[in-house]
Design a protein around this motif. Structure first.
Motif, PDB file in Angstrom:
ATOM      1  N   GLU A   1     -15.412  -1.177   4.474  1.00  0.00           N
ATOM      2  CA  GLU A   1     -14.468  -2.029   3.759  1.00  0.00           C
ATOM      3  C   GLU A   1     -13.064  -1.420   3.780  1.00  0.00           C
ATOM      4  OE1 GLU A   1     -12.440  -4.821   2.008  1.00  0.00           O
ATOM      5  OE2 GLU A   1     -14.505  -5.092   2.671  1.00  0.00           O
ATOM      6  N   LEU A   2     -12.958  -0.107   3.611  1.00  0.00           N
ATOM      7  CA  LEU A   2     -11.634   0.534   3.642  1.00  0.00           C
ATOM      8  C   LEU A   2     -10.979   0.422   5.016  1.00  0.00           C
ATOM      9  CD1 LEU A   2     -12.240   3.690   1.449  1.00  0.00           C
ATOM     10  CD2 LEU A   2     -10.699   1.776   0.951  1.00  0.00           C
ATOM     11  N   LEU A   3     -11.777   0.521   6.072  1.00  0.00           N
ATOM     12  CA  LEU A   3     -11.223   0.363   7.419  1.00  0.00           C
ATOM     13  C   LEU A   3     -10.721  -1.061   7.640  1.00  0.00           C
ATOM     14  CD1 LEU A   3     -13.746   2.480   9.504  1.00  0.00           C
ATOM     15  CD2 LEU A   3     -11.347   3.010   9.038  1.00  0.00           C
TER      16      LEU A   3
ATOM     17  N   ALA B   1      -6.781  -2.228   8.255  1.00  0.00           N
ATOM     18  CA  ALA B   1      -6.348  -3.096   9.359  1.00  0.00           C
ATOM     19  C   ALA B   1      -5.552  -4.289   8.828  1.00  0.00           C
ATOM     20  CB  ALA B   1      -7.559  -3.573  10.151  1.00  0.00           C
ATOM     21  N   ARG B   2      -6.020  -4.880   7.733  1.00  0.00           N
ATOM     22  CA  ARG B   2      -5.294  -6.013   7.139  1.00  0.00           C
ATOM     23  C   ARG B   2      -3.910  -5.586   6.655  1.00  0.00           C
ATOM     24  NH1 ARG B   2     -10.420  -6.796   4.764  1.00  0.00           N
ATOM     25  NH2 ARG B   2      -9.646  -6.147   2.708  1.00  0.00           N
ATOM     26  N   ARG B   3      -3.834  -4.415   6.028  1.00  0.00           N
ATOM     27  CA  ARG B   3      -2.544  -3.941   5.517  1.00  0.00           C
ATOM     28  C   ARG B   3      -1.590  -3.595   6.665  1.00  0.00           C
ATOM     29  NH1 ARG B   3      -0.703  -6.116   2.173  1.00  0.00           N
ATOM     30  NH2 ARG B   3       0.968  -4.601   2.316  1.00  0.00           N
ATOM     31  N   LEU B   4      -2.101  -3.007   7.748  1.00  0.00           N
ATOM     32  CA  LEU B   4      -1.236  -2.701   8.890  1.00  0.00           C
ATOM     33  C   LEU B   4      -0.635  -3.974   9.458  1.00  0.00           C
ATOM     34  CD1 LEU B   4      -3.193   0.114  10.740  1.00  0.00           C
ATOM     35  CD2 LEU B   4      -0.954   0.307   9.633  1.00  0.00           C
ATOM     36  N   LYS B   5      -1.447  -5.020   9.573  1.00  0.00           N
ATOM     37  CA  LYS B   5      -0.937  -6.306  10.066  1.00  0.00           C
ATOM     38  C   LYS B   5       0.104  -6.868   9.102  1.00  0.00           C
ATOM     39  CE  LYS B   5      -2.091 -10.900  11.739  1.00  0.00           C
ATOM     40  NZ  LYS B   5      -0.778 -11.337  11.396  1.00  0.00           N
ATOM     41  N   ALA B   6      -0.183  -6.805   7.804  1.00  0.00           N
ATOM     42  CA  ALA B   6       0.777  -7.312   6.816  1.00  0.00           C
ATOM     43  C   ALA B   6       2.089  -6.542   6.893  1.00  0.00           C
ATOM     44  CB  ALA B   6       0.183  -7.225   5.408  1.00  0.00           C
ATOM     45  N   ASN B   7       2.004  -5.236   7.090  1.00  0.00           N
ATOM     46  CA  ASN B   7       3.223  -4.423   7.196  1.00  0.00           C
ATOM     47  C   ASN B   7       4.015  -4.793   8.448  1.00  0.00           C
ATOM     48  OD1 ASN B   7       2.518  -3.147   4.860  1.00  0.00           O
ATOM     49  ND2 ASN B   7       1.910  -1.231   5.820  1.00  0.00           N
ATOM     50  N   ALA B   8       3.316  -5.004   9.554  1.00  0.00           N
ATOM     51  CA  ALA B   8       3.997  -5.395  10.795  1.00  0.00           C
ATOM     52  C   ALA B   8       4.649  -6.772  10.633  1.00  0.00           C
ATOM     53  CB  ALA B   8       3.012  -5.401  11.950  1.00  0.00           C
ATOM     54  N   ASP B   9       3.937  -7.690  10.005  1.00  0.00           N
ATOM     55  CA  ASP B   9       4.501  -9.020   9.759  1.00  0.00           C
ATOM     56  C   ASP B   9       5.745  -8.916   8.869  1.00  0.00           C
ATOM     57  OD1 ASP B   9       2.421 -10.065  11.267  1.00  0.00           O
ATOM     58  OD2 ASP B   9       1.294 -10.806   9.527  1.00  0.00           O
ATOM     59  N   HIS B  10       5.686  -8.017   7.915  1.00  0.00           N
ATOM     60  CA  HIS B  10       6.807  -7.824   6.988  1.00  0.00           C
ATOM     61  C   HIS B  10       8.063  -7.367   7.732  1.00  0.00           C
ATOM     62  CE1 HIS B  10       8.997  -6.885   3.367  1.00  0.00           C
ATOM     63  NE2 HIS B  10       9.075  -5.619   3.690  1.00  0.00           N
TER      64      HIS B  10
ATOM     65  N   PHE C   1       6.712  -9.696  -0.347  1.00  0.00           N
ATOM     66  CA  PHE C   1       5.879  -8.609   0.173  1.00  0.00           C
ATOM     67  C   PHE C   1       5.299  -7.766  -0.961  1.00  0.00           C
ATOM     68  CE2 PHE C   1       5.398  -4.238   1.815  1.00  0.00           C
ATOM     69  CZ  PHE C   1       4.452  -4.485   2.798  1.00  0.00           C
ATOM     70  N   ALA C   2       6.114  -7.449  -1.951  1.00  0.00           N
ATOM     71  CA  ALA C   2       5.628  -6.646  -3.081  1.00  0.00           C
ATOM     72  C   ALA C   2       4.525  -7.375  -3.840  1.00  0.00           C
ATOM     73  CB  ALA C   2       6.786  -6.309  -4.019  1.00  0.00           C
ATOM     74  N   ALA C   3       4.713  -8.658  -4.089  1.00  0.00           N
ATOM     75  CA  ALA C   3       3.697  -9.431  -4.812  1.00  0.00           C
ATOM     76  C   ALA C   3       2.399  -9.522  -4.014  1.00  0.00           C
ATOM     77  CB  ALA C   3       4.223 -10.832  -5.118  1.00  0.00           C
ATOM     78  N   GLU C   4       2.510  -9.780  -2.715  1.00  0.00           N
ATOM     79  CA  GLU C   4       1.317  -9.867  -1.868  1.00  0.00           C
ATOM     80  C   GLU C   4       0.603  -8.519  -1.771  1.00  0.00           C
ATOM     81  OE1 GLU C   4       2.837 -11.486   1.773  1.00  0.00           O
ATOM     82  OE2 GLU C   4       2.818 -13.549   0.998  1.00  0.00           O
ATOM     83  N   THR C   5       1.372  -7.449  -1.690  1.00  0.00           N
ATOM     84  CA  THR C   5       0.775  -6.111  -1.605  1.00  0.00           C
ATOM     85  C   THR C   5       0.001  -5.781  -2.880  1.00  0.00           C
ATOM     86  OG1 THR C   5       2.495  -5.349  -0.100  1.00  0.00           O
ATOM     87  CG2 THR C   5       1.283  -3.654  -1.305  1.00  0.00           C
ATOM     88  N   MET C   6       0.599  -6.067  -4.020  1.00  0.00           N
ATOM     89  CA  MET C   6      -0.094  -5.805  -5.290  1.00  0.00           C
ATOM     90  C   MET C   6      -1.375  -6.625  -5.378  1.00  0.00           C
ATOM     91  SD  MET C   6       3.220  -5.451  -7.849  1.00  0.00           S
ATOM     92  CE  MET C   6       2.358  -6.191  -9.171  1.00  0.00           C
ATOM     93  N   ALA C   7      -1.322  -7.880  -4.970  1.00  0.00           N
ATOM     94  CA  ALA C   7      -2.510  -8.737  -4.997  1.00  0.00           C
ATOM     95  C   ALA C   7      -3.576  -8.220  -4.032  1.00  0.00           C
ATOM     96  CB  ALA C   7      -2.134 -10.174  -4.654  1.00  0.00           C
ATOM     97  N   ASP C   8      -3.157  -7.761  -2.857  1.00  0.00           N
ATOM     98  CA  ASP C   8      -4.111  -7.228  -1.878  1.00  0.00           C
ATOM     99  C   ASP C   8      -4.836  -5.996  -2.417  1.00  0.00           C
ATOM    100  OD1 ASP C   8      -3.504  -9.176  -0.022  1.00  0.00           O
ATOM    101  OD2 ASP C   8      -2.299  -7.864   1.271  1.00  0.00           O
ATOM    102  N   TYR C   9      -4.101  -5.104  -3.047  1.00  0.00           N
ATOM    103  CA  TYR C   9      -4.724  -3.892  -3.582  1.00  0.00           C
ATOM    104  C   TYR C   9      -5.661  -4.210  -4.747  1.00  0.00           C
ATOM    105  CZ  TYR C   9      -2.507  -0.436  -0.622  1.00  0.00           C
ATOM    106  OH  TYR C   9      -2.138   0.323   0.463  1.00  0.00           O
TER     107      TYR C   9
END
Length: 87
Positions: A27-29, A33-42, A62-70
């Motif tokens: 799950e962490l991997l 991968a999802r966060r790396l894609k989100a960062n690249a999109d950002h 981006f900040a709101a989506e990141t907090m929700a993702d975590y």
């Protein structure tokens, strides 16, 4: 001298001991991968910002989506560990 009651040691569930770290790692991997894609999109969204307001809007989104993702990931990790334990 009084003897203390002997309690049997809890049974070790070796399968669960192996399954939980594997499930959490998987799950962490996936999350990484999802966060790396989100960062690249950002980065692409920042590059497309044309005004200071656009830039702030992109950063706030981006900040709101990141907090929700975590927050979602914490739930996913708990579920993955629980499912592995229940097998």
């Amino acid at each position: 001298m009084a003897r203390q009651a002997q309690h049997p040691a809890p049974a070790l569930n070796l399968a669960a001991m192996m399954a939980v770290p594997a499930a959490v790692t998987q799950e962490l991997l996936a999350f990484g991968a999802r966060r790396l894609k989100a960062n690249a999109d950002h980065v692409g969204e920042i590059m497309a910002a044309r005004t200071p307001k656009d830039y702030v809007d992109v950063q706030m989104k981006f900040a709101a989506e990141t907090m929700a993702d975590y927050a979602d990931e914490a739930t996913r990790l708990q579920a993955a560990a629980q499912q592995a334990m229940d097998k």
